[in-house]
Design a protein around this motif. Structure first.
Motif, PDB file in Angstrom:
ATOM      1  N   LEU A 222       0.817  -1.222   0.000  1.00 18.12           N
ATOM      2  CA  LEU A 222       0.000   0.000   0.000  1.00 18.12           C
ATOM      3  C   LEU A 222       0.845   1.266   0.000  1.00 18.12           C
ATOM      4  O   LEU A 222       0.335   2.352   0.301  1.00 18.12           O
ATOM      5  CB  LEU A 222      -0.971   0.042   1.193  1.00 18.12           C
ATOM      6  CG  LEU A 222      -2.024  -1.060   1.275  1.00 18.12           C
ATOM      7  CD1 LEU A 222      -2.868  -0.876   2.540  1.00 18.12           C
ATOM      8  CD2 LEU A 222      -2.911  -1.065   0.054  1.00 18.12           C
ATOM      9  N   SER A 223       2.156   1.149  -0.308  1.00 16.85           N
ATOM     10  CA  SER A 223       2.935   2.382  -0.370  1.00 16.85           C
ATOM     11  C   SER A 223       2.666   3.073  -1.708  1.00 16.85           C
ATOM     12  O   SER A 223       3.017   4.231  -1.905  1.00 16.85           O
ATOM     13  CB  SER A 223       4.426   2.122  -0.159  1.00 16.85           C
ATOM     14  OG  SER A 223       4.857   1.094  -0.989  1.00 16.85           O
ATOM     15  N   GLU A 224       2.018   2.369  -2.617  1.00 19.42           N
ATOM     16  CA  GLU A 224       1.604   2.938  -3.895  1.00 19.42           C
ATOM     17  C   GLU A 224       0.232   2.340  -4.212  1.00 19.42           C
ATOM     18  O   GLU A 224       0.011   1.151  -3.953  1.00 19.42           O
ATOM     19  CB  GLU A 224       2.622   2.497  -4.951  1.00 19.42           C
ATOM     20  CG  GLU A 224       2.476   3.131  -6.287  1.00 19.42           C
ATOM     21  CD  GLU A 224       3.527   2.563  -7.267  1.00 19.42           C
ATOM     22  OE1 GLU A 224       3.278   2.597  -8.456  1.00 19.42           O
ATOM     23  OE2 GLU A 224       4.582   2.069  -6.810  1.00 19.42           O
ATOM     24  N   LEU A 225      -0.699   3.162  -4.735  1.00 26.92           N
ATOM     25  CA  LEU A 225      -2.002   2.601  -5.110  1.00 26.92           C
ATOM     26  C   LEU A 225      -1.964   2.202  -6.573  1.00 26.92           C
ATOM     27  O   LEU A 225      -1.423   2.921  -7.413  1.00 26.92           O
ATOM     28  CB  LEU A 225      -3.114   3.631  -4.879  1.00 26.92           C
ATOM     29  CG  LEU A 225      -3.470   3.943  -3.422  1.00 26.92           C
ATOM     30  CD1 LEU A 225      -4.639   4.913  -3.364  1.00 26.92           C
ATOM     31  CD2 LEU A 225      -3.806   2.676  -2.639  1.00 26.92           C
ATOM     32  N   GLY A 226      -2.524   1.057  -6.899  1.00 28.81           N
ATOM     33  CA  GLY A 226      -2.530   0.621  -8.293  1.00 28.81           C
ATOM     34  C   GLY A 226      -3.279  -0.683  -8.422  1.00 28.81           C
ATOM     35  O   GLY A 226      -3.770  -1.240  -7.434  1.00 28.81           O
TER      36      GLY A 226
ATOM     37  N   GLY B 239     -26.166  -2.979  -8.450  1.00 29.38           N
ATOM     38  CA  GLY B 239     -24.864  -2.517  -7.959  1.00 29.38           C
ATOM     39  C   GLY B 239     -25.006  -1.645  -6.729  1.00 29.38           C
ATOM     40  O   GLY B 239     -26.099  -1.198  -6.376  1.00 29.38           O
ATOM     41  N   GLY B 240     -23.881  -1.429  -6.056  1.00 24.21           N
ATOM     42  CA  GLY B 240     -23.892  -0.583  -4.863  1.00 24.21           C
ATOM     43  C   GLY B 240     -22.631   0.256  -4.773  1.00 24.21           C
ATOM     44  O   GLY B 240     -21.607  -0.073  -5.391  1.00 24.21           O
ATOM     45  N   LEU B 241     -22.717   1.351  -4.038  1.00 26.60           N
ATOM     46  CA  LEU B 241     -21.581   2.263  -3.889  1.00 26.60           C
ATOM     47  C   LEU B 241     -21.471   2.683  -2.428  1.00 26.60           C
ATOM     48  O   LEU B 241     -22.488   2.870  -1.751  1.00 26.60           O
ATOM     49  CB  LEU B 241     -21.789   3.513  -4.758  1.00 26.60           C
ATOM     50  CG  LEU B 241     -21.856   3.263  -6.276  1.00 26.60           C
ATOM     51  CD1 LEU B 241     -22.453   4.456  -6.991  1.00 26.60           C
ATOM     52  CD2 LEU B 241     -20.463   2.951  -6.816  1.00 26.60           C
ATOM     53  N   ILE B 242     -20.226   2.830  -1.971  1.00 30.07           N
ATOM     54  CA  ILE B 242     -19.971   3.377  -0.626  1.00 30.07           C
ATOM     55  C   ILE B 242     -19.054   4.581  -0.825  1.00 30.07           C
ATOM     56  O   ILE B 242     -18.009   4.467  -1.463  1.00 30.07           O
ATOM     57  CB  ILE B 242     -19.243   2.358   0.282  1.00 30.07           C
ATOM     58  CG1 ILE B 242     -19.983   1.009   0.305  1.00 30.07           C
ATOM     59  CG2 ILE B 242     -19.087   2.913   1.701  1.00 30.07           C
ATOM     60  CD1 ILE B 242     -19.241  -0.091   1.070  1.00 30.07           C
ATOM     61  N   VAL B 243     -19.463   5.743  -0.301  1.00 34.95           N
ATOM     62  CA  VAL B 243     -18.655   6.954  -0.460  1.00 34.95           C
ATOM     63  C   VAL B 243     -18.116   7.372   0.904  1.00 34.95           C
ATOM     64  O   VAL B 243     -18.876   7.490   1.876  1.00 34.95           O
ATOM     65  CB  VAL B 243     -19.493   8.116  -1.045  1.00 34.95           C
ATOM     66  CG1 VAL B 243     -18.617   9.346  -1.267  1.00 34.95           C
ATOM     67  CG2 VAL B 243     -20.173   7.705  -2.346  1.00 34.95           C
ATOM     68  N   ASP B 244     -16.808   7.579   0.949  1.00 40.87           N
ATOM     69  CA  ASP B 244     -16.154   8.050   2.178  1.00 40.87           C
ATOM     70  C   ASP B 244     -16.093   9.574   2.125  1.00 40.87           C
ATOM     71  O   ASP B 244     -15.485  10.154   1.219  1.00 40.87           O
ATOM     72  CB  ASP B 244     -14.734   7.445   2.219  1.00 40.87           C
ATOM     73  CG  ASP B 244     -14.002   7.744   3.527  1.00 40.87           C
ATOM     74  OD1 ASP B 244     -14.381   8.713   4.218  1.00 40.87           O
ATOM     75  OD2 ASP B 244     -13.047   7.010   3.839  1.00 40.87           O
TER      76      ASP B 244
ATOM     77  N   ALA C 276      -3.213   4.956   6.001  1.00 38.62           N
ATOM     78  CA  ALA C 276      -3.844   5.744   4.934  1.00 38.62           C
ATOM     79  C   ALA C 276      -3.364   7.182   4.916  1.00 38.62           C
ATOM     80  O   ALA C 276      -3.530   7.871   3.896  1.00 38.62           O
ATOM     81  CB  ALA C 276      -5.366   5.715   5.107  1.00 38.62           C
ATOM     82  N   ALA C 277      -2.767   7.640   6.009  1.00 37.20           N
ATOM     83  CA  ALA C 277      -2.470   9.082   6.132  1.00 37.20           C
ATOM     84  C   ALA C 277      -1.721   9.666   4.926  1.00 37.20           C
ATOM     85  O   ALA C 277      -2.118  10.726   4.424  1.00 37.20           O
ATOM     86  CB  ALA C 277      -1.718   9.348   7.430  1.00 37.20           C
ATOM     87  N   PRO C 278      -0.681   8.996   4.382  1.00 39.10           N
ATOM     88  CA  PRO C 278       0.010   9.604   3.236  1.00 39.10           C
ATOM     89  C   PRO C 278      -0.862   9.694   1.980  1.00 39.10           C
ATOM     90  O   PRO C 278      -0.555  10.456   1.060  1.00 39.10           O
ATOM     91  CB  PRO C 278       1.190   8.657   2.978  1.00 39.10           C
ATOM     92  CG  PRO C 278       1.266   7.758   4.160  1.00 39.10           C
ATOM     93  CD  PRO C 278      -0.075   7.730   4.788  1.00 39.10           C
ATOM     94  N   LEU C 279      -1.949   8.911   1.945  1.00 39.84           N
ATOM     95  CA  LEU C 279      -2.794   8.863   0.741  1.00 39.84           C
ATOM     96  C   LEU C 279      -3.987   9.811   0.838  1.00 39.84           C
ATOM     97  O   LEU C 279      -4.728   9.994  -0.120  1.00 39.84           O
ATOM     98  CB  LEU C 279      -3.300   7.431   0.522  1.00 39.84           C
ATOM     99  CG  LEU C 279      -2.217   6.342   0.487  1.00 39.84           C
ATOM    100  CD1 LEU C 279      -2.828   4.959   0.602  1.00 39.84           C
ATOM    101  CD2 LEU C 279      -1.405   6.452  -0.800  1.00 39.84           C
ATOM    102  N   GLY C 280      -4.230  10.385   1.996  1.00 45.25           N
ATOM    103  CA  GLY C 280      -5.383  11.272   2.199  1.00 45.25           C
ATOM    104  C   GLY C 280      -6.283  10.709   3.286  1.00 45.25           C
ATOM    105  O   GLY C 280      -5.997   9.644   3.847  1.00 45.25           O
ATOM    106  N   PRO C 281      -7.393  11.424   3.568  1.00 43.49           N
ATOM    107  CA  PRO C 281      -8.288  10.982   4.656  1.00 43.49           C
ATOM    108  C   PRO C 281      -9.190   9.841   4.199  1.00 43.49           C
ATOM    109  O   PRO C 281     -10.415   9.958   4.185  1.00 43.49           O
ATOM    110  CB  PRO C 281      -9.083  12.248   4.986  1.00 43.49           C
ATOM    111  CG  PRO C 281      -9.118  13.003   3.698  1.00 43.49           C
ATOM    112  CD  PRO C 281      -7.863  12.673   2.937  1.00 43.49           C
ATOM    113  N   ILE C 282      -8.557   8.722   3.809  1.00 41.45           N
ATOM    114  CA  ILE C 282      -9.328   7.632   3.203  1.00 41.45           C
ATOM    115  C   ILE C 282      -9.198   6.324   3.999  1.00 41.45           C
ATOM    116  O   ILE C 282      -9.362   5.235   3.443  1.00 41.45           O
ATOM    117  CB  ILE C 282      -8.907   7.400   1.732  1.00 41.45           C
ATOM    118  CG1 ILE C 282      -7.413   7.032   1.638  1.00 41.45           C
ATOM    119  CG2 ILE C 282      -9.207   8.625   0.874  1.00 41.45           C
ATOM    120  CD1 ILE C 282      -7.019   6.449   0.280  1.00 41.45           C
ATOM    121  N   ALA C 283      -8.929   6.433   5.305  1.00 42.04           N
ATOM    122  CA  ALA C 283      -8.709   5.227   6.119  1.00 42.04           C
ATOM    123  C   ALA C 283      -9.897   4.269   6.016  1.00 42.04           C
ATOM    124  O   ALA C 283      -9.728   3.060   5.836  1.00 42.04           O
ATOM    125  CB  ALA C 283      -8.470   5.625   7.577  1.00 42.04           C
TER     126      ALA C 283
END
Ligand code: PLP
Length: 429
Positions: free
Chosen positions: A49-53, A217-222, A254-261
């Protein structure tokens, strides 16, 4: 995903410009299970998780990624997760932060499938659900204890169609480190629950977002607007080492990636372990639906308001249930969170009761008789003889279903044709 553009623009442009290799303007359907890594270091950093892809389509897919970015932008959130159905979205939104031994608090005004999940299946998994009547927001505070992890409600729940007091209950939850999760299925575009203090939004995209009755389908938004770290032990699964991911503490990882924990954990643990992914083909269908969502919601609301006027003045009709026609308190709740219309779900009670309700449904020629909402087509159902038939008359009544209640999901056909069909059916009861 901050995007200051207007909804009509976001649904066409956010998250995608064109394909870098082919120039394709439409989002391609990436019908692949897996993705070639550049080299072993690249693979290792994706897994760490040090890079998203992209790793594997059960967990992420480039077509779904555009849909996720677009819904996050539309809701004013930071990131989103696409899943196999609205039910999966609801279940995962809670399983992400509540485990066996914990409890969640839910509004009593719920879609029947969610009611079953909360009354039976979550308790079977050890998660207690405490139901609270939303007519008194303060009652949510009274139900909280030290094991409460989330509050759950629907923005515009049918059949009562009484809009939920989002801001009041969100504030109560926040004071205790408890997020409010809102099911906004019935009010996309019209309401953005995150603007009123909700932390997470879930959707059945099966309904208005798809809009054409073709895909589940379904969606979850943070929302990225909830301080999980500050909630401390109230939210242990985001603040304590997670044994299922090498002891990761999600608020830290998650902190380096944004408030997306929250959403990162849902993707990398729940989607990984439980599956429940949305197929790329369905993600493509929802992207198509979303492109016209603002236009359709406008048309749905305009038609619904004319149907409400028509039914209100009809001799056979006892009462019309629609947010704009409710008492001052309920109407002001709707006005506080809904913009551009009161939605397209409506109930009405026939003076002549249950048999008249069945006759009315059987006499419809254009409206479909289906157990669904949010299609571009107009839909009708008689809950007392179908969706709510297993409930006792008392339980039917407390859920807002009287014998002569008919539910409409008003579509976007020409209004004259909708009214003509309703009129001829009313003459036959
Ligand atoms: N939430 C609401 C308000 C619904 O009406 C529905 C389905 O009718 C769901 C959730 C469940 O969605 P799905 O059928 O996509 O699982």
């Amino acid at each position: 995903m901050t995007d200051s553009k207007n909804p009509e623009t976001i649904v066409l442009h956010s998250g995608w410009r064109s394909d870098p290799t082919t120039g394709s303007v439409a989002v391609p359907i990436h019908q692949t299970t897996s993705y070639q890594f550049n080299n072993t270091d690249h693979a290792a950093s994706l897994f760490a998780l040090s890079e998203l892809g992209n790793i594997y389509t059960r967990i992420m897919n480039p077509t779904n990624d555009v849909l996720e970015q677009r819904i996050a932008a539309l809701e004013g959130g930071v990131a989103a997760l696409s899943v196999s159905s609205g039910q999966t979205a609801t279940a995962m939104s809670l399983q992400n932060i509540a485990h066996a031994g914990d409890n969640i608090i839910s509004s009593t005004d719920l879609y029947g499938g969610t009611w079953n999940l909360f009354a039976n299946t979550l308790p079977d998994m050890g998660i207690e659900v405490r139901f609270v009547d939303p007519s008194d927001p303060q009652a949510f505070e009274n139900a909280i204890d030290d094991k409460t992890r989330a509050i759950y409600a629907e923005t515009l729940p049918n059949p009562k169609l009484e809009v939920f007091p989002i801001a009041e209950v969100a504030a109560i939850g926040r004071a205790h480190g408890i997020p409010l999760i809102m099911d906004n299925t019935a009010a996309p575009i019209l309401c953005r629950p995150l603007d009123h203090g909700a932390a997470i939004v879930v959707y059945s995209s099966t309904k208005y977002i798809g809009g054409h009755g073709t895909s589940i389908g379904g969606l979850i938004v943070d929302g990225g607007n909830f301080d999980w770290a500050a909630a401390g032990d109230r939210q242990p699964y985001l603040n304590q080492p997670d044994p299922s991911y090498h002891g990761a503490v999600w608020t830290v990882a998650a902190a380096p990636l944004g408030p997306i924990a929250y959403i990162l954990k849902a993707r990398t643990t729940l989607l990984r372990d439980l599956g429940g992914a949305m197929s790329p083909f369905n993600a493509f269908q929802f992207l198509q639906g979303m492109e016209t969502l603002p236009l359709r919601m406008r048309a749905h609301c305009e038609n619904a308001s004319k149907v409400a006027d028509f039914l209100s003045s009809h001799d056979a009709v006892e009462r019309v249930i629609y947010p704009s026609l409710m008492d001052d308190n309920l109407k002001s709740r709707a006005d506080a969170v809904m913009n551009g219309g009161y939605g397209a779900l409506m109930g009405f009670e026939l003076k002549a009761g249950s048999e008249a309700g069945k006759k009315f449904i059987d006499a419809l020629q254009m409206l479909y008789h289906v157990a669904n909402i949010g299609d571009a087509r107009s839909l009708a159902i008689h809950p007392a003889s179908t969706t709510h038939s297993q409930l006792s008359p008392e339980d039917q009544f407390s859920s807002g279903v009287t014998p002569g209640y008919v539910r409409l999901s008003v579509g976007i056909e020409h209004i004259d044709d909708i009214l003509a069909d309703l009129d001829q059916a009313l003459q036959k009861i």
